[in-house]
Motif scaffolding. Structure first.
Motif, mmCIF file in Angstrom:
data_model
loop_
_atom_site.group_PDB
_atom_site.id
_atom_site.type_symbol
_atom_site.label_atom_id
_atom_site.label_comp_id
_atom_site.label_asym_id
_atom_site.label_seq_id
_atom_site.Cartn_x
_atom_site.Cartn_y
_atom_site.Cartn_z
ATOM 1 N N SER A 72 1.137 -1.323 -0.337
ATOM 2 C CA SER A 72 -0.038 0.143 -0.063
ATOM 3 C C SER A 72 0.906 1.372 -0.168
ATOM 4 O O SER A 72 0.508 2.105 -0.681
ATOM 5 C CB SER A 72 -0.893 0.055 1.104
ATOM 6 N N THR A 82 -5.035 -0.460 -2.564
ATOM 7 C CA THR A 82 -4.923 -1.677 -2.105
ATOM 8 C C THR A 82 -5.281 -1.853 -0.764
ATOM 9 O O THR A 82 -5.458 -1.048 0.014
ATOM 10 C CB THR A 82 -3.758 -2.401 -2.101
ATOM 11 N N VAL A 84 -4.404 -4.170 2.162
ATOM 12 C CA VAL A 84 -3.552 -5.184 2.305
ATOM 13 C C VAL A 84 -3.225 -4.777 3.953
ATOM 14 O O VAL A 84 -2.963 -3.711 4.283
ATOM 15 C CB VAL A 84 -2.205 -4.967 1.836
#
Length: 174
Positions: A72, A82, A84
């Motif tokens: 990220s 993202t 994550v």
């Protein structure tokens, strides 16, 4: 013990040899693989510009951002969003008199897999920031849960502590 089950034919992999062969496969296909350096920044106007922790700048034709739990931080500047979350699993390996297949002990929250002629015993996982320190009490919790379950294993002679030597890996974010 309330429950144990054995999974015959269940696939598992040893991560280090797998990643090494993956790296070798991309090099054979023409990629350049650089190891031992941290990517501190990546930007792109026409081509990817990669900043490394040693101050070096690389210009690439193509860049694959496979930064795990740090994805990220690097991809966000390129407009890639993202989800994550960093996760760190804890496990270790022990020698055994009796080889084992993949087994799960749900009530003890343990899983066992063969690992380089030994048995890897895994248990808990932390969901922290990717640079958070190793927490030894997590390994002690796995040892406590495993005591009494196995014969022919010396749980005090542990090797390959995963968690202490490993860095965080990405997991799906809620």
């Amino acid at each position: 013990m309330k429950l144990a089950f054995r999974l015959d034919g269940h696939p598992f992999t040893e991560p280090c040899p797998f990643t090494q062969s993956l790296g070798e496969a991309v090099v054979v296909r023409g990629a350049t693989l650089r190891t031992g350096l941290e990517v501190t920044d990546i930007s792109s106007i026409r081509r990817p510009l990669i900043s490394l922790s040693n101050g070096e700048l690389l210009i690439a034709d193509v860049a694959v951002i496979a930064a795990g739990a740090w994805l990220s931080r690097l991809a966000e500047k390129l407009g890639v969003r993202t989800l994550v979350q960093a996760g760190r699993g804890y496990s270790f390996s022990v020698s055994t008199e009796q080889p084992t297949e993949h087994s799960n002990f749900p009530h003890q929250r343990l899983a066992c897999t063969p690992y380089q002629g030994r048995v890897r015993i895994g248990g808990t996982m932390d969901f922290l920031g990717p640079d958070e320190p190793f927490r030894p009490r997590r390994v002690q919790g796995i040892v406590s849960a495993a005591r009494g379950l196995f014969t022919g294993m010396d749980l005090d002679d542990r090797q390959d502590d995963w968690g202490e030597s490993a860095r965080s890996r990405p997991t799906a974010s809620p």
